[in-house]
Design a protein around this motif. Structure first.
Motif, PDB file in Angstrom:
ATOM      1  N   TYR A  68      10.651   4.980   0.697  1.00 33.80           N
ATOM      2  CA  TYR A  68       9.625   5.918   0.239  1.00 33.80           C
ATOM      3  C   TYR A  68       8.350   5.660   1.024  1.00 33.80           C
ATOM      4  O   TYR A  68       8.061   4.522   1.411  1.00 33.80           O
ATOM      5  CB  TYR A  68       9.340   5.760  -1.258  1.00 33.80           C
ATOM      6  N   ILE A  69       7.575   6.730   1.224  1.00 33.08           N
ATOM      7  CA  ILE A  69       6.356   6.580   2.025  1.00 33.08           C
ATOM      8  C   ILE A  69       5.325   7.615   1.598  1.00 33.08           C
ATOM      9  O   ILE A  69       5.667   8.711   1.150  1.00 33.08           O
ATOM     10  CB  ILE A  69       6.664   6.729   3.535  1.00 33.08           C
ATOM     11  N   THR A  70       4.047   7.241   1.705  1.00 32.62           N
ATOM     12  CA  THR A  70       2.947   8.186   1.583  1.00 32.62           C
ATOM     13  C   THR A  70       1.891   7.779   2.588  1.00 32.62           C
ATOM     14  O   THR A  70       2.062   6.809   3.337  1.00 32.62           O
ATOM     15  CB  THR A  70       2.366   8.228   0.157  1.00 32.62           C
ATOM     16  N   ASN A  71       0.779   8.548   2.627  1.00 34.67           N
ATOM     17  CA  ASN A  71      -0.270   8.270   3.594  1.00 34.67           C
ATOM     18  C   ASN A  71      -1.620   8.611   2.972  1.00 34.67           C
ATOM     19  O   ASN A  71      -1.738   9.592   2.240  1.00 34.67           O
ATOM     20  CB  ASN A  71      -0.051   9.079   4.879  1.00 34.67           C
ATOM     21  N   THR A  72      -2.629   7.796   3.267  1.00 36.46           N
ATOM     22  CA  THR A  72      -3.964   8.055   2.728  1.00 36.46           C
ATOM     23  C   THR A  72      -4.664   9.209   3.437  1.00 36.46           C
ATOM     24  O   THR A  72      -5.736   9.635   3.005  1.00 36.46           O
ATOM     25  CB  THR A  72      -4.842   6.811   2.854  1.00 36.46           C
ATOM     26  N   LEU A  73      -4.081   9.703   4.545  1.00 41.38           N
ATOM     27  CA  LEU A  73      -4.661  10.760   5.370  1.00 41.38           C
ATOM     28  C   LEU A  73      -6.038  10.335   5.875  1.00 41.38           C
ATOM     29  O   LEU A  73      -6.295   9.160   6.079  1.00 41.38           O
ATOM     30  CB  LEU A  73      -4.671  12.087   4.618  1.00 41.38           C
ATOM     31  N   ASP A  74      -6.963  11.291   6.061  1.00 42.61           N
ATOM     32  CA  ASP A  74      -8.153  10.980   6.843  1.00 42.61           C
ATOM     33  C   ASP A  74      -9.347  10.482   6.052  1.00 42.61           C
ATOM     34  O   ASP A  74     -10.379  10.171   6.630  1.00 42.61           O
ATOM     35  CB  ASP A  74      -8.581  12.205   7.667  1.00 42.61           C
TER      36      ASP A  74
END
Length: 534
Positions: A182-188
């Motif tokens: 599983y993965i997510t990203n904090t973005l900018d």
């Protein structure tokens, strides 16, 4: 006749009225569009179960464009082969996703488009639209939430990947070799994260600044943060991950000869504990080495003796490496030269800094002279920083004073037994009232020793002090400026910040960043109380 006159009068009045009403105007086009695009339909439907399609179509109510789709789109679990997104650059009402990889059984997939979907005309963004499906009979609904904290720097990284790995198959090499499940990203802009649509189970939680977007950790170039123990879902606890850059492991590359008495060595890792030995024609020779400023390289200075080959042995802890090099006939270009890093004005916290081109072997204070404007001798101390080819002259400075420093021939002898020529410079201090004084008091702390660093607006460390107990920390004679404070809990009492190490499961030393600037002005006494968070 009267009737004709009356008719003409009415005609002229009407013309005047029409003329006055015909004002110049502009077409406004109505109110500006501020609404984001709306999803009309998805094929297959969003939140589908028992999903087995090879293609997904998402249709909107207006023309849209995809911005930085490769950076914004987060697919969890990640694919080995990325899907094809059509169209990649042109405006469209329908986005097509072609799945090029096989799907795992009984798994919930999430496509988070982040900030990538915007209407074509006004650029209104449809934020965090998600297309979700499951290859099983239900959609997984558990989540892992938390925050990302920078270990040392005030500037925070963006686009941080946060990952979950199956605890039952996880080992030390997993983050280097395998992609997460599983993965997510904090973005900018965010410092918080939420990994959603996770199934019940036990997981290891890892964050990284994945610079090459391959979902694998590369210690040389990337930062990492990790939760030390596996987390069990369901669980609503918030987790904090501290992101850090590991200290580079020692690594020396084959030296190259740059002059008859100097070799260049690309080198990564700790310089201060590095030991280098040299053998010329199998006989030990005396050498010196120095770090090249702002580069992962060093210079090795060797005696001016004839040799056919030279062997360099590098040692740093468990690291050992040897290279044998053939000698060449080159011009000797390195000889002793000394310069001052600055002249003119000097601050009360400054030291006189001498830069040398070759390593200094000895110095003679009796051939150095420091006087004030009244020709009074001023006592001083000398620090020889051989690793950086620098010498520091430190002394107590008074206001509105002029100091002259002189070195007679022979004051400095370098590695090649060469001495300096006569050298002199002068410095001027200003009035104390041109500076401000800062006193910092700490609240809510029982952790010692502490390192208190004072930084300017560019993040440069201006001065630092260490304390063993909770006492006021004084920073006198500061230039008028805005300052920031960084406090390091010096757990191993070595006087510096120590970063973490993933394989050794060592977290970085605790650091407290105070982002509110402290305004120090000329002739001000500033008292600041900083409360360390629990």
């Amino acid at each position: 006749m009267k009737f004709l006159t009356y008719t003409l009068a009415i005609f002229f009045v009407s013309c005047l009225l029409l003329t006055s009403c015909a004002k110049r105007g502009y077409i406004t086009g109505g109110l500006a569009d501020t609404l984001p695009p709306v999803v009309l339909k998805c094929i297959p439907e969003n939140f589908s179960t028992n999903f087995d399609a090879k293609e997904i179509k998402i249709t909107f109510d207006e023309y849209i464009k995809l911005n930085k789709i490769n950076q914004n789109l987060i697919i969890s679990p990640p694919f080995d082969t990325q899907p094809e997104i059509i169209p990649a650059g042109s405006a469209t009402k329908t986005v097509t996703i072609k799945l090029l990889d096989s799907l795992k059984a009984n798994t919930t997939y999430s496509f988070n488009f982040g900030q990538s979907i915007a209407d074509n005309n006004e650029g209104n963004v449809l934020t965090d639209f998600k297309y979700i499906f499951s290859t099983g009979s239900y959609i997984d609904s558990l989540k892992v939430q938390g925050s990302i904290k920078e270990s040392y720097n005030f500037k925070k990284d963006n686009f941080i990947s946060v990952m979950l790995y199956d605890a039952t198959t996880f080992n030390d090499s997993t983050v280097y070799k395998e992609k997460p499940i599983y993965i997510t990203n904090t973005l900018d802009s965010l410092t918080t994260f939420s990994i959603e649509n996770v199934k019940e189970g036990s997981y290891y939680l890892v964050a990284m600044k994945d610079r090459n977007n391959n979902n694998k950790f590369e210690a040389k170039t990337e930062k990492i943060g990790f939760y030390a123990t596996p987390i069990q879902l369901p669980n609503d606890s918030l987790r904090e991950l501290v992101l850090f850059k590991e200290e580079k492991l020692p690594n020396a590359v084959k030296p190259s000869m740059v002059s008859q008495n100097k070799w260049l060595v690309p080198f990564e890792g700790d310089y201060k504990n590095l030991k280098i030995e040299a053998l010329a024609n199998n006989e030990p020779i005396d050498i010196r080495f120095s770090k090249i400023q702002e580069k992962d390289s060093l210079h090795i200075f060797v005696p001016k003796v004839a040799y056919d080959s030279i062997q360099f042995n590098f040692k740093n802890g468990d690291y050992e490496k040897s290279y044998v090099n053939k000698s060449r006939k080159l011009k000797e270009i390195d000889s002793l030269s000394i310069s001052f890093n600055k002249s003119g004005g000097i601050d009360f916290t400054d030291k006189i800094e001498l830069l040398t081109t070759t390593p200094v072997s000895t110095f003679d204070k009796t051939k150095m002279n420091l006087i004030d404007k009244d020709s009074v001798q001023i006592p001083f101390n000398i620090i020889n920083d051989e690793l950086n080819l620098k010498m520091f002259i430190d002394f107590e400075k008074l206001e509105n004073q002029r100091y002259s420093f002189e070195m007679l021939p022979g004051a400095i002898i370098d590695f090649y037994n060469k001495s300096n020529d006569s050298l002199s410079t002068s410095f001027q201090t200003e009035a104390y009232t041109k500076y401000g004084n800062l006193t910092i008091s700490l609240g809510n702390t029982s952790q010692f020793p502490l390192i208190i660093e004072l930084l300017d607006e560019k993040g440069k460390i201006i001065i630092f002090k260490s304390i063993e107990e909770n006492i006021p920390i004084e920073f006198p004679y500061l230039k008028p400026n805005k300052y920031f404070v960084r406090i390091i809990v010096d757990e191993n009492k070595n006087g510096k910040f120590d970063t973490g190490n993933y394989l050794k499961k060592i977290q970085p030393e605790k650091v407290y960043l105070f982002e509110k600037p402290i305004d120090v002005r000329a002739n001000w006494e500033v008292n600041e109380t900083l409360v360390i968070p629990n």
